[in-house]
Enzyme design. Structure first.
Site, PDB file in Angstrom:
ATOM      1  N   THR A  92       0.823  -1.217   0.000  1.00  0.00           N
ATOM      2  CA  THR A  92       0.000   0.000   0.000  1.00  0.00           C
ATOM      3  C   THR A  92       0.856   1.267   0.000  1.00  0.00           C
ATOM      4  OG1 THR A  92      -1.667  -1.203   1.237  1.00  0.00           O
ATOM      5  CG2 THR A  92      -1.832   1.195   1.265  1.00  0.00           C
ATOM      6  N   GLY A 113       2.759  -2.663   8.111  1.00  0.00           N
ATOM      7  CA  GLY A 113       2.946  -3.189   9.458  1.00  0.00           C
ATOM      8  C   GLY A 113       4.381  -3.602   9.698  1.00  0.00           C
ATOM      9  N   GLU A 169      -7.171  -6.992   3.658  1.00  0.00           N
ATOM     10  CA  GLU A 169      -7.486  -8.182   2.828  1.00  0.00           C
ATOM     11  C   GLU A 169      -8.635  -7.877   1.866  1.00  0.00           C
ATOM     12  OE1 GLU A 169      -6.104 -11.367   2.691  1.00  0.00           O
ATOM     13  OE2 GLU A 169      -4.488 -10.558   3.914  1.00  0.00           O
TER      14      GLU A 169
END
Lengths: 689, 689
Positions: free
Chosen positions: A146, A185, A431
């Site tokens: 992302t 993350g 997801e």
């Protein structure tokens, strides 16, 4: 007479509710945990961790985000290095330990996002070099997809990886602010390496679209950020969630990596800079199914946690009317409350089992795939998308619903449910964003419907079985009576009809769809599929080891309640298509009557009469320890008021009797007010003179 | 060619969207703010506060709860003592200042909960002594009602106030753990005095039920807790909300207060200990209406804030398909998104105006009350209960809906919406728990229906007007066509029919109600009432100063959109009673078709075509400054990506390049992993030999 002591009554109420349960709780618990062995493992690990000071949960609400991050890393080290050795844990044991400590930790991203894609896509050479290091966490990975400007639409990512034939290197670069990798993350302060999604640019400026590259990010000895990179944490998440996870950003300033660092299992570049066309893309279908079925089961556990807390608290909370025992009624005994909470338990039971049921069911289909049959691939892929939307949306609603069912105390941080909610919330987005997935489900459903309608001998799969209702003109919807709701066949059939008629509507209006249809179709076809699976789950109950006819009967009713509440939630659709017969307004002397009443009464009877006596047993069967729930309201022994009192004493503001705000702010306000009041009094007495 | 710069495009997109607006934004802004004078005041105060360092919002997400509390007190002092004098603020100015700084502060509880009840119920003697001190904040008050064991059911509170004739004192006592006062705002660390709800016990042990007592809690000079009292903060709220407010607990150990401290305006005790029967309870109806209409308007502003942020961000966010300009589409242009966000603006507009409309409308009814006409009192009381449920439920849904509409970035703390949500959430519980209120609405609606049905010449009020549809057999529901949804009369009539038929259902099934009926009836009668009010608001638009026919036309469509979406949300009810004609399943060759399609298309057309070009203007008209919104995604100039980047740089974790977690935890994990990997390699090479 001494006043009635409600705090003591708490324990009595809980003991009585527990005694009322007629099912064998241990048997149902083993069933929920997929066998006694899994449950024993869970128990063993919980018992170790709840005694470890580092895993004490009592201070979690009081520490800053930086402290949460540092503590999270200390927990990771304790599990990975110390406890794993001390207790000789297997990888499975370790996974359970990470799950039950329940703080979202950065290492999860290494395990779930980085390592699988590295293992799947890296060349044999790269794997030889880094495979063991990755497996043993000698490097910490992040998966950089992302960007600040692009999430769902991977095809438009802006980061570039330009091949330089002279040095046989790639140059990774962030050409714009919006190309900054974002939300990654474990990237902010932890990861040493990353797999980066970047557009492959070949000599001549040829843009080959997104590919994967392995890039070192930080020095392994000093943890300093490597040259050319700008890394950092993107800041706090909404509602203080995911505090221990360092979602991060990364900018690349012409960072060079060797050609071998391209993850080239399915595409590559020659030394000269020519693209090597990938062989037919490998079906990594098993992996995605595994993640999605994992999400189904974990949504079930999350709902189970929230429902356990709310049901225990509302069992001991007494309020309002006096009951037969001369005390106020237990609030869970009010139909308006238990009709909200008991179905949550049903949804938890269904989702927990459904995830496993799917894994098993799809395993055989995967064999078909392996044998080259890809006919149902797109449809199955989409069905798991629909499931992801369904379970994440449902779990978010139920967690918040459980919190609200507890009234005022539910808003206390010590209820534990606010934290559960905030941490679960991103499941609606990660997801695959739910609204985007709905669109994919609609397209796949239409394709499947048109395909089946245009062939003379259609073959129906579990995901398209409902289409049969449209193709045979002799099939008509069931006539509904009050007894329709006593067994599972009618609600399953009604949900199939709803899916069929909505898909037909979508096909008829494809040129001018209304903007709600996408979501309605996605939900309908997914729920028709799930309903069929629940039918299978009911049929399989008698074969489950350890369950006596008593448990089978109760679990059947739990599953039935699930089906009935799904029908209730779909009434707009079923009424629209006449599956329930609406009586015309103004038709009779007493006015037209509600055709949905029998369904609603059946649900109420299951909640308020049939399942209510079993509900503490059904929630005990989840097997959550007090340490796992971390809720003053959901304590096992029912002593919620004492737990609330004890937790309040730990609030840091209570460390001093008088806070520093008194001298600094409150006292000046009081003194200022006293002057003003004196002035007002003087004015009054003057005006009296 | 330089890569397309999405960050620069942000500003262009916002400027273009703003230029597309055809309404006079300033005129609509003045309308929303109830006149230009109110807007000017708002502006003036915002401009002062956004320059004050103490009111800088940029660090709010990073500070601990204790710091939030201390900062909150400093802000309170700055406003009450310094800025009020410096700028010569009126009480109205001050109220605006407290509102726009938007941190929930303890002083609010003094103003909203303590002072009004003290002023209304204290004896003239007590008022003479403490009235001015209270008004000028020379004492800080809290209102102690809720206990650990009892919230909604005031009649069962356990705290006692025993009258002692010998000393003419009351003894306030907490006999049990559950009688501990709990959740009391400003009690934990701030309040110096409190009004305590306690059961009055007269000599002989006669329990007279709950009454009010004025009790000093802390020393005014030292702020130490007075003897016999145990006070403290109850701990953090869910999701970190209300950090600056010290919701507290209090236990009383035989604390004595003089007899004169009973709030005795409506009930008293003689020196000898005999109860003085209160005169007929005063109607404090105006006050409650004021609070409830305030909740309606403030729900509107809360929705407006969230919608402004989401609409600005989705105006500049581009994702997915390429549009006519060769760029990806602005995500707000997708019908599936704008059909969710545009109706939020409509709900904000309706609630903001509705609160004011109600205050004005009820003012005349209150005159009737003053003249002794109490016939509509119960019904009006209940209607405001229904409204409170409606607006709080709706605002919670919309704030979260706005957050989710922003996809991944909505989960960032910097979106600002998570904080708004967490702080707004308790509105579902305070001022009456929503589910409990629903029950009261149902009972009042049934009583009104039965009353009107049993009289020969019924008089309908705005809150019961829908009952007329049941009493005249000649009235039949409207035939719906596609053009039904072009003006407001049809949706208003449909919503009245729905209320009438549901109340009739409830009357017919009173002996065995289904458990969902209470909520459905409450929602239906409330929405029928609101729909009628919206009809009045539409009719009043042309009379509003400053609005040209253009604005009147757009605002009428905004209100119409509100009505249509309410009908859409009530489809289960309207379909059940045949107000929409369902086509029977299997009835035609192409299958039965959706009777709700015309309604849904009308909503989509309003959102996607009619109102979309006006939507930036309609949200600008709320008049929120960037400081008020405190959102990186909702910045006025559209430069959301730059704002997100800038905010991320302020994250405390980014202060050091390498956190202390590296040496303490990460490095040991990496080294341990290296050993394991080396061991694995050695094993492999051995097995090769």
């Amino acid at each position: 007479m001494a006043p009635h002591d409600a705090a003591k009554q708490n324990a009595i109420d809980m003991a009585n509710a527990r005694a009322a349960t007629t099912i064998n709780v241990a048997a149902v618990r083993d069933f929920l945990h997929d066998g006694s062995e899994t449950w024993q493992r869970h128990q063993r690990i919980v018992k170790i961790l709840e005694k470890e000071p580092l895993f004490d949960k009592s201070q979690r609400l009081f520490i800053s985000r930086t402290e949460q991050y540092i503590l999270g890393q200390a927990k990771t080290k304790r599990l990975l290095v110390d406890l794993k050795q001390k207790h000789n844990w297997s990888e499975k044991d370790l996974a359970v330990a990470f799950a039950v400590q329940d703080d979202p930790l950065p290492i999860t991203l290494h395990n779930v996002a980085f390592e699988p894609i590295f293992r799947l896509q890296a060349s044999p050479e790269l794997l030889a070099k880094y495979g063991d290091l990755t497996a043993h966490k000698a490097i910490h990975g992040a998966y950089l997809q992302t960007e600040l400007g692009h999430g769902t639409n991977v095809g438009r990512l802006e980061t570039t990886a330009t091949y330089l034939p002279d040095t046989r290197e790639f140059e990774i670069h962030s050409p714009t602010l919006t190309s900054t990798k974002w939300w990654i993350g474990a990237l902010g302060k932890t990861a040493t390496h990353g797999v980066v999604q970047a557009k492959l640019i070949l000599p001549g400026g040829k843009d080959m679209g997104p590919h994967l590259f392995f890039v070192q990010l930080r020095d392994l000895n000093t943890h300093k950020v490597l040259p050319g990179l700008t890394l950092g944490d993107i800041g706090p998440k909404a509602m203080g969630a995911f505090g221990a996870t360092d979602n991060g950003f990364a900018r690349f300033d012409h960072v060079r990596i060797p050609k071998g660092n391209m993850l080239s299992r399915s595409a590559g570049v020659t030394d000269a800079g020519e693209y090597i066309t990938p062989p037919h893309a490998k079906l990594s279908y098993g992996g995605m199914l595994y993640i999605r079925s994992g999400m189904t089961t974990s949504a079930g556990w999350a709902i189970g946690k929230a429902a356990t807390i709310a049901i225990r608290y509302t069992t001991v909370r007494r309020q309002g009317e006096l009951g037969a025992d001369g005390l106020e009624r237990q609030v869970l005994s009010y139909p308006s409350l238990n009709v909200r909470l008991v179905p949550m338990v049903a949804r938890a039971y269904v989702f927990i089992e459904l995830g496993r049921f799917l894994s098993r069911g799809f395993a055989s289909l995967a064999q078909g795939l392996a044998a080259g049959d890809v006919s149902q691939l797109a449809e199955m892929h989409m069905m798991t998308s629909g499931l992801k939307v369904l379970v994440s949306t449902t779990a978010i609603q139920d967690i918040e619903g459980a919190r609200r069912a507890m009234g005022g105390h539910g808003y206390s941080g010590f209820s534990g449910v606010g934290r559960l909610y905030a941490d679960y919330l991103p499941a609606a987005t990660y997801e695959g964003e739910n609204y985007v997935l709905d669109g994919q489900v609609l397209r796949a459903a239409l394709k499947s419907f048109r395909g089946l309608a245009s062939t003379s001998s259609p073959k129906f799969s579990p995901t398209s079985s409902y289409v049969r209702l449209l193709l045979d003109k002799n099939i008509v919807p069931p006539q509904l009576t009050a007894s329709s709701w006593n067994d599972q066949t009618v609600p399953i059939l009604i949900l199939e009809w709803r899916a069929a008629l909505l898909v037909n509507e979508a096909a008829q209006t494809a040129k001018e769809p209304d903007s709600t249809l996408t979501q309605r179709v996605s939900r309908a076809v997914t729920e028709a599929f799930v309903a069929g699976q629940v039918g299978g789950m009911i049929a399989a109950l008698p074969t489950k080891p350890g369950l006596s006819p008593k448990e089978v009967d109760v679990l059947r009713k739990v599953y039935l309640l699930y089906l009935l509440t799904v029908v209730e939630a779909s009434l707009v659709d079923t009424l629209s298509y006449g599956l329930f017969r609406a009586s015309p307004a103004g038709s009779a002397d007493s006015g037209p009557r509600d055709p949905t009443r029998a369904l609603r009464l059946a649900i109420a009877a299951l909640c308020n009469t049939t399942l209510l006596p079993e509900i503490i047993g059904l929630t005990d069967a989840f097997g959550f320890s007090d340490w796992e729930l971390d809720s003053a309201l959901g304590v096992y022994d029912g002593r919620a008021y004492e737990a609330m009192w004890a937790r309040a004493q730990t609030e840091p503001l209570n460390k001093t009797e008088v806070t520093e705000a008194f001298e600094a702010s409150i006292k000046p306000i009081l003194l200022h007010g006293r002057e003003l009041a004196a002035g007002a009094a003087a004015t009054k007495s003057k005006s009296k003179l």
